[in-house]
Write a protein that holds these residues in place. Sequence first.
Motif, mmCIF file in Angstrom:
data_model
loop_
_atom_site.group_PDB
_atom_site.id
_atom_site.type_symbol
_atom_site.label_atom_id
_atom_site.label_comp_id
_atom_site.label_asym_id
_atom_site.label_seq_id
_atom_site.Cartn_x
_atom_site.Cartn_y
_atom_site.Cartn_z
ATOM 1 N N THR A 1 39.689 54.263 21.792
ATOM 2 C CA THR A 1 39.767 55.107 22.992
ATOM 3 C C THR A 1 38.491 55.913 23.213
ATOM 4 O OG1 THR A 1 40.816 56.898 21.754
ATOM 5 C CG2 THR A 1 42.261 55.277 22.784
ATOM 6 N N ASN A 2 37.485 55.716 22.361
ATOM 7 C CA ASN A 2 36.184 56.338 22.548
ATOM 8 C C ASN A 2 35.202 55.306 23.104
ATOM 9 O OD1 ASN A 2 36.451 55.034 19.941
ATOM 10 N ND2 ASN A 2 34.309 55.599 19.628
ATOM 11 N N SER A 3 34.124 55.753 23.660
ATOM 12 C CA SER A 3 32.975 54.914 24.043
ATOM 13 C C SER A 3 33.370 53.718 24.904
ATOM 14 C CB SER A 3 32.222 54.442 22.786
ATOM 15 O OG SER A 3 32.989 53.515 22.064
ATOM 16 N N GLN A 4 32.559 52.651 24.864
ATOM 17 C CA GLN A 4 32.845 51.412 25.590
ATOM 18 C C GLN A 4 33.733 50.544 24.705
ATOM 19 O OE1 GLN A 4 28.507 51.127 26.126
ATOM 20 N NE2 GLN A 4 28.960 50.190 28.090
ATOM 21 N N GLY A 5 34.962 50.977 24.551
ATOM 22 C CA GLY A 5 35.798 50.444 23.495
ATOM 23 C C GLY A 5 36.610 49.231 23.874
ATOM 24 N N ASP A 6 35.976 48.134 24.306
ATOM 25 C CA ASP A 6 36.712 46.888 24.515
ATOM 26 C C ASP A 6 37.488 46.520 23.256
ATOM 27 O OD1 ASP A 6 35.719 46.604 27.059
ATOM 28 O OD2 ASP A 6 34.542 44.809 26.650
ATOM 29 N N GLY A 7 38.539 45.717 23.457
ATOM 30 C CA GLY A 7 39.319 45.221 22.334
ATOM 31 C C GLY A 7 38.728 43.967 21.743
ATOM 32 N N VAL A 8 39.158 42.798 22.248
ATOM 33 C CA VAL A 8 38.613 41.506 21.815
ATOM 34 C C VAL A 8 37.766 40.939 22.941
ATOM 35 C CG1 VAL A 8 39.178 39.132 21.188
ATOM 36 C CG2 VAL A 8 40.523 41.022 20.241
ATOM 37 N N ASP A 9 36.508 40.645 22.652
ATOM 38 C CA ASP A 9 35.597 40.019 23.611
ATOM 39 C C ASP A 9 35.285 38.606 23.148
ATOM 40 O OD1 ASP A 9 34.205 42.200 25.650
ATOM 41 O OD2 ASP A 9 34.947 43.103 23.804
ATOM 42 N N LEU A 10 35.669 37.632 23.964
ATOM 43 C CA LEU A 10 35.388 36.218 23.710
ATOM 44 C C LEU A 10 34.246 35.821 24.626
ATOM 45 C CD1 LEU A 10 39.137 35.321 23.666
ATOM 46 C CD2 LEU A 10 37.637 35.188 21.669
ATOM 47 N N ASP A 11 33.065 35.634 24.042
ATOM 48 C CA ASP A 11 31.817 35.569 24.784
ATOM 49 C C ASP A 11 31.150 34.213 24.529
ATOM 50 O OD1 ASP A 11 29.408 36.168 26.026
ATOM 51 O OD2 ASP A 11 29.044 38.003 24.899
ATOM 52 N N SER A 12 31.163 33.339 25.555
ATOM 53 C CA SER A 12 30.650 31.978 25.391
ATOM 54 C C SER A 12 31.273 31.324 24.163
ATOM 55 C CB SER A 12 29.116 31.969 25.291
ATOM 56 O OG SER A 12 28.535 32.370 26.512
ATOM 57 N N SER A 13 32.575 31.505 24.015
ATOM 58 C CA SER A 13 33.303 30.996 22.860
ATOM 59 C C SER A 13 34.504 30.185 23.319
ATOM 60 C CB SER A 13 33.753 32.150 21.957
ATOM 61 O OG SER A 13 32.620 32.784 21.373
ATOM 62 N N SER A 14 34.962 29.277 22.476
ATOM 63 C CA SER A 14 35.976 28.307 22.878
ATOM 64 C C SER A 14 37.045 28.128 21.807
ATOM 65 C CB SER A 14 35.325 26.947 23.155
ATOM 66 O OG SER A 14 34.371 27.053 24.189
ATOM 67 N N TYR A 15 38.198 27.704 22.272
ATOM 68 C CA TYR A 15 39.352 27.436 21.413
ATOM 69 C C TYR A 15 39.687 28.681 20.593
ATOM 70 C CZ TYR A 15 39.322 22.689 23.027
ATOM 71 O OH TYR A 15 39.379 21.591 23.842
ATOM 72 N N ALA A 16 40.267 29.650 21.313
ATOM 73 C CA ALA A 16 40.632 30.929 20.719
ATOM 74 C C ALA A 16 42.098 31.222 20.993
ATOM 75 C CB ALA A 16 39.766 32.050 21.270
ATOM 76 N N HIS A 17 42.785 31.743 19.994
ATOM 77 C CA HIS A 17 44.195 32.098 20.094
ATOM 78 C C HIS A 17 44.334 33.552 19.657
ATOM 79 C CE1 HIS A 17 48.647 31.122 18.903
ATOM 80 N NE2 HIS A 17 48.565 31.728 20.063
ATOM 81 N N VAL A 18 44.681 34.425 20.599
ATOM 82 C CA VAL A 18 44.884 35.848 20.339
ATOM 83 C C VAL A 18 46.360 36.132 20.557
ATOM 84 C CG1 VAL A 18 44.243 38.197 20.978
ATOM 85 C CG2 VAL A 18 42.537 36.353 21.147
ATOM 86 N N HIS A 19 47.057 36.586 19.525
ATOM 87 C CA HIS A 19 48.495 36.738 19.711
ATOM 88 C C HIS A 19 49.085 37.833 18.835
ATOM 89 C CE1 HIS A 19 49.818 34.458 16.013
ATOM 90 N NE2 HIS A 19 48.659 33.858 16.168
ATOM 91 N N ASP A 20 50.234 38.356 19.300
ATOM 92 C CA ASP A 20 51.034 39.339 18.567
ATOM 93 C C ASP A 20 50.205 40.539 18.131
ATOM 94 O OD1 ASP A 20 53.723 37.890 18.327
ATOM 95 O OD2 ASP A 20 52.328 36.370 17.593
ATOM 96 N N SER A 21 49.372 41.041 19.047
ATOM 97 C CA SER A 21 48.468 42.137 18.725
ATOM 98 C C SER A 21 48.635 43.268 19.736
ATOM 99 C CB SER A 21 47.019 41.638 18.704
ATOM 100 O OG SER A 21 46.837 40.694 17.658
ATOM 101 N N LYS A 22 48.122 44.458 19.378
ATOM 102 C CA LYS A 22 48.279 45.645 20.217
ATOM 103 C C LYS A 22 46.909 46.259 20.490
ATOM 104 C CE LYS A 22 51.302 47.721 17.487
ATOM 105 N NZ LYS A 22 52.348 48.681 17.031
ATOM 106 N N PHE A 23 46.743 46.707 21.736
ATOM 107 C CA PHE A 23 45.447 47.209 22.187
ATOM 108 C C PHE A 23 45.625 48.573 22.837
ATOM 109 C CE2 PHE A 23 45.333 42.657 22.058
ATOM 110 C CZ PHE A 23 44.099 42.361 21.495
#
Length: 458
Positions: free
Chosen positions: A247-269
């Motif tokens: 909750t401080n700064s430029q606090g993105d959670g998960v950044d997928l950047d020029s990346s492939s085949y990603a599974h993000v699940h059952d998580s809290k942001f």
Amino acid sequence: MSLSRRDFARVSGLTAAGLLLPAGVATAAPDPWREVPLILARICPPRFRRKDYDVTAFGAKSDGITKNTEAFHKAITTCHNAGGGRVVVPPGTFLTGGVRLLSDVELHVSEGATIKFSTDPDDYLPLVLTRWEGTLCHNYQPFIYAFEQKNVAITGRGTLDGDAVSGKWASWGAGSTALLRQWGEDGVPVEERIMGVGKNMRPNMIQFFRCRNLLVEDVLIKNPAMWSLHFVFSQNITVRRIEIYSTNSQGDGVDLDSSSYAHVHDSKFNTNDDCVVVKSGRDADGRRVGIPSTHIVVERCKFSGRWGGITIGSEMSGGVRKVFCRDCEINAPDYPGRYPVKHALYVKTNQDRGGVIDGVHLRNVFGQNVEREVLFVSMYYQNGGTKGFFPRIDNLTIDRMRINGGKVAATFRGFPQQHIRNVRITNSTFTGITAPNLIEHTDGLVFRNTTINGVVPA
């Protein structure tokens, strides 16, 4: 002239299977969700040799005062050189500078353990190759960094604490961002884009750069100096059961950047910016590299954040394709977060970016109290830019969305020169909406079996 089977079907009123259709009846669009099982089948978390390397055996002390940078380095290097295994952080608070992960190493942060990162920028030297908000450069090492490695994991029920709520990192603000962006526009060679000392460019918390076969599991990640978990030019990514408190700064959670085949699940942001973000480089530098982000599945997550739940852009110049999000909750009553999400779907770009977004699909996303537009898709980010590289946004589907509370249900703003195309909003319910939709330069927008405050949209 002979016709193909498909062309013959089109002009004769037959389906590809040879069945006669009534005049004026179009075939249904193919279901994009049929591809999700195929994507998930290609994502396989890494497995590791059953051998543990406790950091305390390499001199680490859990007093929260002693810097354990060298002990972490020795444990990871020894584990890697021996063929891999787990580097175990036992209960206690372990202060350290930058941690460099290597192939076949699982960094396991035990329940009750905290890795607390130094707030001294000198502890993140020498500089490393990184991507900073979509532009390549050499900057301070991220707090945890892996470069061109494979089979790497961060696991355990412990905590990674960037300790960047105050102090030097917070005081740096945007640093030399304007200079770096100009270097990217001018095509300055990457090896000459030296940030680091005197430039005040905050490093990401965790970054995997040109890596593959990655797992981040169970950990709590909090108080980053900038983005929390950043994957760059990486493939075969699993993120599961994590919590991000940024909750401080430029606090993105998960950044997928020029990346492939990603599974993000059952998580809290619980973030000060976007929750799960898909990116692919910024402006001229992103177009030069030209690597898209593709084949991404996000499911069963809870989003509380200052901006988007699922976000595309704004740095998407290399392109984004085939992003799927399902069964996620916005502003959950049992996980309210510091900020309410402004947009359940946030697609942001402009004519400085260029690039193509093709195929973003949401299904069964539900929640409450969205602060602004529930669906916000715009080519006018930061006033739309000036450079004439008009982006494309095609093929968006939203199905079974249920949101109670928001300013606007749907805003879609394309350019006169480049329209948004093919948007389907189906089987969805928006209630407690206070302002009308805003639709500009959008072709093929369909509302089906959908209501806004009980009314079928025109």
